[in-house]
Scaffold this active site. Sequence first.
Site, PDB file in Angstrom:
ATOM      1  CG  ASP A 127      -2.100   5.436  13.531  1.00  0.00           C
ATOM      2  OD1 ASP A 127      -0.911   4.702  13.797  1.00  0.00           O
ATOM      3  OD2 ASP A 127      -2.210   6.156  13.006  1.00  0.00           O
ATOM      4  CE1 TYR A 198      -5.747   2.292   6.395  1.00  0.00           C
ATOM      5  CE2 TYR A 198      -4.612   2.556   4.268  1.00  0.00           C
ATOM      6  CZ  TYR A 198      -4.595   2.389   5.569  1.00  0.00           C
ATOM      7  OH  TYR A 198      -3.348   1.890   6.245  1.00  0.00           O
TER       8      TYR A 198
END
Length: 442
Positions: A127, A198
């Site tokens: 994002d 992540y």
Amino acid sequence: MANVRLKKMKKNESSREDLEICSKQELIDKVLKLEAHVAQLKCVLGKNGREESQSATSKHKRPFDFTKCSQRHVFLKLLYLGWDYRGLACQEDSQRTVEHHLFAALAKTCLVRSRETSSYHRCGRTDKGVSAFCQVVSLDVRSCLSAAELESSPATVRGELPYARMLNRVLPKDIRVLAWCPVPAGASARFDCKLRTYKYFFPRGNLDIQAMNTAAQCVVGTHDFRNLCKMDVANGVVTFTRRVLSAQVHVRHSDSLHSSSKSGSGYDLCELTLVGQAFLWHQVRCIMGILLLVGEGKEQPEIIKQLLDVENYPRKPQYCLASDFPLNLFHCEFEHSDWCVDSQNIAEVITTLQSVWTNLSVRATMVRAMLTECEAMTEDGPIASQSSSLLQGVKAKVYQPLLQRQTCDSLESRINHYVKKQKLEIVEENSENKTSEVRTAT
């Protein structure tokens, strides 16, 4: 007609005497009208200039003939700093996306005819503000090898185009291609990814790192994460069960100025590492948002277990996301791992990143020196609020526990909402077992 226009323009001209007798409001109106007219003329001139340059370019540059070239399916490994971009995926109303620059580079180097014909897939959709240290995309690209050579030896890389170097010459400096890998025609960067890692970097501040790590262990395993993500029901995502293989919060770098302190320094840099097969929209940032509350002592580590108990807590309490810029897609793992690494290209990438590191490190060191001087002037002891800015939103003066807050709509109510709007439809799969599936309406 030309004479008529000139007369009209002269009639609208004002002398100095005319302007001197105008009121302030009349002068303001005239200035605003002139500025609007100038802006309009600039747009017209700019459009005409672009059209002329495009037409001149199209006259001299013949379109590339892709019919004379063979194609091969490859993985590209990308690195990008997403701080100044509005995300990875292309957007109709913005060119500030990573994919916009990637496909502009692919078109400029004549490696693809178009996105629609390139069999393009991405490993993870990051994002706005999120970076990637190892983003992988799959697509068909032009090859300098013949179709016969590729058919007889699909994995051959000798004599192939230097894809990484070609793209890096025309990509922005904060988007780099690290390597490429020949893969079978049906391989997909999205569906063939085995593991995704992540990382979220943050300063220690006043956080209890041990309590955060204890809470992080609660997400390991297979759970329904509807309370720890942003539910994307409008796009047909109605299943929120995901598997997290490992989670860890630890100190990554100790602050050199206070390395002897047993309790550590508020300027220590820490990281959250999550490894899983797939992640939901804003899942990592939601988890990190809760962990920050745990680290501040506002919630107990058991809050993660309670939020994962969707039977007792079917509705997500309202809370703030962690900021976007410290998050990155750190690693993607595939069975196809025969990456072609160009040593010259990697050396250029390292040089580019070192330039970025130098710029940011010098600035951070300058700010750190200012903080040291300011902290020496305080009489109330050290202030450890380094991590307080990582939670988005307005902070209430009186903290309200998560489970006592207002909650969002339940999953069922969201599904019914989009079914009524005819954006989703419920398809009966087995009338005997009364099972059904929710699909996007077509």
